[in-house]
Design a protein around this motif. Structure first.
Motif: not given
Ligand code: ADP
Length: 290
Positions: A12, A14, A16, A38-43
């Motif tokens: 991202y 920022n 991450t 925070g594992a990255g599942k949603s991403s």
């Molecule tokens: P999970 O679904 O496993 O909780 P995410 O995919 O939501 O994990 O997040 C993985 C990492 O990416 C985390 O550190 C989260 O803070 C960061 N993150 C998720 N979405 C964004 C975004 N849009 N911008 C910046 N950082 C993000």
């Protein structure tokens, strides 16, 4: 191969790194993607669902090159995001009819058939006339499944669907997923080990944007069958135990002391007994070793 992801990466703005050169193949059936917050599942889920672009890598679903041809993927995709926020004061039946129009089902007769079908599949038929805004959390999640089933998807992605559901609602929701899981590819992302244990034929453990382990829930515990040890300690000794051993988990018992579970090739000391491994042990071993 059914769904094949190769060398996928996403950082991202920022800085991450949410997906870190990830490879995985996913077959038909119920697949559990297990990992802490925070594992990255949603991403990863959003990237497969073509809602965000990766920096590089490839995603192939059957004969579709997902990143080159996102429209083709969308036609066969059903996606339930972590928060699904369309809960107007409209009945479930009306709202589903409206979604069916948006999904291109022009004939009113066809819409009636599919709307009735998905209401029955998700056990919402009896409450189809109620406003969705008045539904409980579990009913809303089942409504989320009903809407994604309207276009008869081949790939279904549900992101943390049981978070916040009470046990009875969670149970009902998992039953609905079980019902639809046999025919399609269903990816269930969750941080709840029990969700995977109850439902999935295949699974992966994810952390820090990477797949730590891909396994079959029923097989995973067999490989550690001589390695899990348990004992009871006073809580002030937990730190010492953690320094000496790989402590996987600890839980209070009725005497206010701690039951701990330790991973070790050999009996750690005389006070330990061998325990039957469970999927939570598998999960914690993967996380602790990462
Ligand atoms: P999970 O679904 O496993 O909780 P995410 O995919 O939501 O994990 O997040 C993985 C990492 O990416 C985390 O550190 C989260 O803070 C960061 N993150 C998720 N979405 C964004 C975004 N849009 N911008 C910046 N950082 C993000």
């Amino acid at each position: 191969m059914n769904l094949s992801i190769n060398n996928l990466a996403k950082t991202y703005n920022n800085g991450t790194k949410a997906i870190d050169n990830l490879d995985i193949n996913i077959d038909k059936g119920m697949f559990g993607l297990l990992g802490p917050n925070g594992a990255g599942k949603s991403s990863l889920m959003r990237t497969i669902a073509t809602l965000q672009a990766p920096d590089f890598g490839s995603i192939q679903f059957q004969d579709i090159d997902v990143l080159k041809d996102p429209m083709s993927l969308r036609k066969v995709l059903g996606y339930l995001p972590q928060s699904f926020g369309v809960y107007q004061k409209v009945s479930a039946e009306h709202l589903l009819d409206y979604f069916a129009i948006l999904k291109g089902i022009a004939s009113k007769k066809d819409r009636n058939v599919i709307v009735q079908h998905v209401l029955e599949l998700t056990n919402l038929y009896d409450i189809r006339k109620k406003h969705v805004s008045g539904y409980s959390g579990g009913m809303k999640q089942r409504f989320g499944i009903a809407q994604l089933l309207l276009n008869n998807p081949k790939l279904i992605i549900v992101d943390e669907p049981t978070a916040g559901l009470d046990p009875a609602e969670r149970h009902r929701f998992l039953n609905v997923l079980r019902e639809i899981g046999s025919e399609n590819t269903v990816i269930l992302s969750t941080h709840i080990v029990e969700d995977v244990k109850e439902l999935c034929t295949d699974m992966a453990i994810m952390n820090n944007g990477r797949i730590l382990q891909k396994t079959i829930p029923s097989e995973a515990t067999k490989t550690i069958k001589n390695n899990i040890w348990t004992t009871t300690i006073k809580k002030q000794y937990l730190k010492t135990m953690e320094e000496k051993h790989l402590v996987l988990s600890s839980s209070y018992n009725e005497n206010n002391s701690l039951n701990i579970r330790v991973y070790s090739d050999e009996k750690p000391s005389i006070q330990f007994e061998m325990a039957t491994p469970n999927l939570e042990d598998v999960y914690f071993i993967a996380l602790k070793n990462s």
